[in-house]
Design a protein around this motif. Structure first.
Motif, short mmCIF file in Angstrom:
data_model
loop_
_atom_site.label_atom_id
_atom_site.label_comp_id
_atom_site.label_asym_id
_atom_site.label_seq_id
_atom_site.Cartn_x
_atom_site.Cartn_y
_atom_site.Cartn_z
N THR A 2 0.85 -1.18 0.00
CA THR A 2 0.00 0.00 0.00
C THR A 2 0.89 1.23 0.00
N THR A 66 -5.86 1.48 -6.42
CA THR A 66 -7.00 0.60 -6.19
C THR A 66 -6.93 -0.03 -4.80
N ARG A 67 -5.73 -0.45 -4.40
CA ARG A 67 -5.56 -1.05 -3.08
C ARG A 67 -5.78 -0.03 -1.97
N ALA A 70 -9.51 0.46 -1.63
CA ALA A 70 -10.13 -0.68 -0.96
C ALA A 70 -9.88 -0.62 0.55
N GLU A 71 -8.67 -0.24 0.94
CA GLU A 71 -8.34 -0.12 2.37
C GLU A 71 -9.20 0.95 3.04
N LEU A 72 -9.49 2.02 2.30
CA LEU A 72 -10.28 3.12 2.85
C LEU A 72 -11.78 2.91 2.65
N GLU A 73 -12.15 1.78 2.06
CA GLU A 73 -13.55 1.43 1.80
C GLU A 73 -14.24 2.47 0.92
N VAL A 74 -13.51 2.93 -0.08
CA VAL A 74 -14.04 3.85 -1.08
C VAL A 74 -14.33 3.06 -2.34
N THR A 75 -15.57 3.03 -2.77
CA THR A 75 -15.94 2.27 -3.95
C THR A 75 -15.94 3.12 -5.22
#
Length: 244
Positions: A2, A66-67, A70-75
């Motif tokens: 990350t 992208t990772r 995903a870690e921040l829960e942003v879609t």
């Protein structure tokens, strides 16, 4: 892996992707302005700023971002990208991770022209000599428009020299890959910004990409070079706040 990232503010997410001539510090003024209304996320790509300086194999900037998302829960997020980072923004958009785009002085699929080839060749010559300072000053001289302050010049040279020093020390040199993207298939609102004082290649690229993206609007700034966010930050802040 990350990459380094930070966030500030609350609200709809806005991701700022920096030029390959800088790091996330190029967006300091925009973070300050946008975070009053948005959740602003900044990243340093590998080999830039505060990100780790290694790669176990081929990697992509879009994959790293992208990772982080995903870690921040942003879609989905608004993506604001500068120069070479516009390629990563387009890849992220093609993967369904964007709801709108702002592309500042983007690269494109156009063949490099004499102006940009000459610039790249001189940069390569200086780096082969190990002259990171000279190459960084070349970038500032070439990319910053006439409205840039002395402080912006110094900051850009600092960021670019740091990146060059890290990259020169890399052994072996990492392989960064880019995905194939069809701009014509990215059916999202997009603002494409060009600077009248930029190299002709980048100006042509902005116009070309704005013509390819189905829902793009092109804005040409008469005063701007390649990095308007650093040249007249308050004006770019207003542009971004109005659009986003």
């Amino acid at each position: 892996m990350t990459i380094w990232h930070a966030e500030r503010g609350t609200g709809e997410p806005v991701v700022l992707l920096h030029s390959s001539a800088a790091d996330s510090g190029m967006w300091d003024a925009q973070v300050e302005a946008l975070s009053a209304r948005f959740r602003v996320i900044t990243v340093d790509f590998r080999w830039y700023g505060r990100s780790a300086c290694h790669a176990d194999g081929p990697y992509s900037d879009a994959g790293d971002v992208t990772r982080v998302l995903a870690e921040l829960e942003v879609t989905r997020a608004a993506l604001v990208a500068s120069s070479g980072a516009c390629q990563a923004a387009l890849e992220l958009a093609a993967a369904g991770l964007a709801d709108r785009l702002v592309l500042l002085n983007p690269v494109s699929s156009l063949e490099p022209t004499a102006d940009v080839r000459s610039y790249w060749q001189e940069e390569r010559r200086l780096l082969e000599l190990g002259d990171a300072q000279g190459a960084a000053e070349l970038n500032a001289r070439t990319l910053l428009g006439p409205e840039a302050s002395d402080a912006a010049w110094d900051r850009l040279v600092e960021m670019q020299r740091h990146a060059f020093e890290i990259q020169l020390a890399a052994d072996p040199e990492p392989e960064r890959v880019e995905g194939e993207v069809s701009a014509a298939k990215i059916d999202l609102p997009a603002l494409v910004v060009a600077g009248a004082h930029d190299l002709p290649y980048f100006l042509a690229s902005a116009r070309h990409l704005a013509g390819e993206l189905p829902r793009a609007r092109l804005v040409e700034l008469e005063w701007a070079g390649h990095l308007p966010a650093m040249e007249r930050p308050e004006e770019i802040n207003r542009l971004l706040l109005d659009y986003l």
